[in-house]
Design a protein around this motif. Structure first.
Motif, PDB file in Angstrom:
ATOM      1  N   CYS A  18      28.215  76.306   9.230  1.00 53.50           N
ATOM      2  CA  CYS A  18      27.795  74.892   8.881  1.00 53.50           C
ATOM      3  C   CYS A  18      29.241  74.001   9.139  1.00 53.50           C
ATOM      4  N   ALA A  19      30.404  74.785   8.580  1.00 50.55           N
ATOM      5  CA  ALA A  19      31.568  73.888   8.559  1.00 50.55           C
ATOM      6  C   ALA A  19      31.831  73.661  10.183  1.00 50.55           C
ATOM      7  N   CYS A  20      31.688  74.577  10.889  1.00 50.46           N
ATOM      8  CA  CYS A  20      31.560  74.346  12.596  1.00 50.46           C
ATOM      9  C   CYS A  20      31.043  73.071  12.974  1.00 50.46           C
ATOM     10  N   GLY A  21      29.671  72.979  12.591  1.00 52.66           N
ATOM     11  CA  GLY A  21      28.797  72.008  13.101  1.00 52.66           C
ATOM     12  C   GLY A  21      29.403  70.609  12.349  1.00 52.66           C
ATOM     13  N   VAL A  22      29.930  70.773  11.206  1.00 53.68           N
ATOM     14  CA  VAL A  22      30.272  69.293  10.667  1.00 53.68           C
ATOM     15  C   VAL A  22      31.793  69.017  11.501  1.00 53.68           C
ATOM     16  N   TYR A  23      32.406  70.052  11.962  1.00 57.09           N
ATOM     17  CA  TYR A  23      33.725  69.524  12.665  1.00 57.09           C
ATOM     18  C   TYR A  23      33.463  69.247  14.160  1.00 57.09           C
ATOM     19  N   ALA A  24      32.425  69.898  14.600  1.00 59.74           N
ATOM     20  CA  ALA A  24      31.720  69.433  16.003  1.00 59.74           C
ATOM     21  C   ALA A  24      31.352  67.750  15.780  1.00 59.74           C
ATOM     22  N   LEU A  25      30.595  67.557  14.898  1.00 57.40           N
ATOM     23  CA  LEU A  25      30.049  66.210  14.585  1.00 57.40           C
ATOM     24  C   LEU A  25      31.009  65.292  14.409  1.00 57.40           C
ATOM     25  N   TYR A  26      32.176  65.501  13.615  1.00 58.80           N
ATOM     26  CA  TYR A  26      33.182  64.898  13.293  1.00 58.80           C
ATOM     27  C   TYR A  26      33.903  64.553  14.682  1.00 58.80           C
ATOM     28  N   TRP A  27      34.271  65.610  15.525  1.00 60.92           N
ATOM     29  CA  TRP A  27      34.906  65.084  16.804  1.00 60.92           C
ATOM     30  C   TRP A  27      34.107  64.384  17.764  1.00 60.92           C
ATOM     31  N   PHE A  28      32.765  64.490  17.921  1.00 64.33           N
ATOM     32  CA  PHE A  28      31.876  63.950  18.613  1.00 64.33           C
ATOM     33  C   PHE A  28      32.062  62.355  18.385  1.00 64.33           C
ATOM     34  N   TYR A  29      31.980  62.070  17.183  1.00 62.90           N
ATOM     35  CA  TYR A  29      32.127  60.593  16.712  1.00 62.90           C
ATOM     36  C   TYR A  29      33.385  59.996  16.966  1.00 62.90           C
ATOM     37  N   LYS A  30      34.513  60.857  16.679  1.00 62.56           N
ATOM     38  CA  LYS A  30      35.763  60.525  16.995  1.00 62.56           C
ATOM     39  C   LYS A  30      36.055  60.332  18.661  1.00 62.56           C
ATOM     40  N   MET A  31      35.365  61.252  19.335  1.00 59.93           N
ATOM     41  CA  MET A  31      35.864  61.344  20.903  1.00 59.93           C
ATOM     42  C   MET A  31      34.863  59.836  21.263  1.00 59.93           C
ATOM     43  N   LYS A  32      33.656  59.684  20.847  1.00 61.01           N
ATOM     44  CA  LYS A  32      33.038  58.520  21.238  1.00 61.01           C
ATOM     45  C   LYS A  32      33.698  57.213  20.660  1.00 61.01           C
ATOM     46  N   THR A  33      34.051  57.067  19.495  1.00 64.06           N
ATOM     47  CA  THR A  33      34.961  55.767  19.141  1.00 64.06           C
ATOM     48  C   THR A  33      36.248  55.540  19.482  1.00 64.06           C
ATOM     49  N   SER A  34      37.198  57.025  19.688  1.00 64.55           N
ATOM     50  CA  SER A  34      38.486  56.520  19.928  1.00 64.55           C
ATOM     51  C   SER A  34      38.977  56.950  21.112  1.00 64.55           C
ATOM     52  N   GLY A  35      38.042  57.892  22.105  1.00 59.85           N
ATOM     53  CA  GLY A  35      38.322  58.487  23.012  1.00 59.85           C
ATOM     54  C   GLY A  35      39.382  59.666  23.004  1.00 59.85           C
ATOM     55  N   ASP A  36      39.655  60.072  21.993  1.00 60.27           N
ATOM     56  CA  ASP A  36      40.418  61.433  21.748  1.00 60.27           C
ATOM     57  C   ASP A  36      39.614  62.520  22.165  1.00 60.27           C
ATOM     58  N   ILE A  37      40.192  63.569  22.743  1.00 61.55           N
ATOM     59  CA  ILE A  37      39.677  64.574  23.210  1.00 61.55           C
ATOM     60  C   ILE A  37      39.914  65.875  22.386  1.00 61.55           C
TER      61      ILE A  37
END
Length: 119
Positions: A18-37
């Motif tokens: 579950c925590a991995c899922g939250v982490y992946a969704l957080y980075w999906f959002y961050k990647m889409k908004t800031s362009g960070d990989i």
């Protein structure tokens, strides 16, 4: 070890997934908004995200996979926690685990392919 302790031990796996899922969704959002990989979840220690050949195209291609992995991880983690701590659902939990592992392997194969193509 009795069955209750065994379920508690397995329930920890659900919390981690579950925590991995939250982490992946957080980075999906961050990647889409800031362009960070995120090198940790997408690239591994041997790759530098700054050396990407085409960052925008890489993000466009990897985003759906990261979103799907995040959603499936979050859903299976929550299902497993419910199964282990609240309401036993062995068939649903087993089906969720199989789906999670299929998505995990597909995610790993797809992101490795993209890594080779863009780095």
């Amino acid at each position: 070890m009795d069955m209750e302790n065994m379920n508690s031990m397995w329930g920890i796996i659900g919390v981690i997934v579950c925590a991995c899922g939250v982490y992946a969704l957080y980075w999906f959002y961050k990647m889409k908004t800031s362009g960070d990989i995120n090198a940790t979840i997408l690239l591994g220690k041997d790759f530098m995200y700054k050396k990407c050949k085409n960052k925008e195209e890489y993000i466009r291609k990897v985003s759906p996979a990261l979103l799907g992995f995040g959603i499936v991880s979050l859903a299976y983690g929550a299902l497993d926690v419910i199964h282990c701590y609240a309401y036993p659902m062995p068939v649903a939990d087993t089906a969720g685990m199989v789906i999670f592992f299929i998505v995990l392997v597909a995610f790993a194969v797809y992101t490795t392919k993209l890594k080779r193509e863009y780095f």
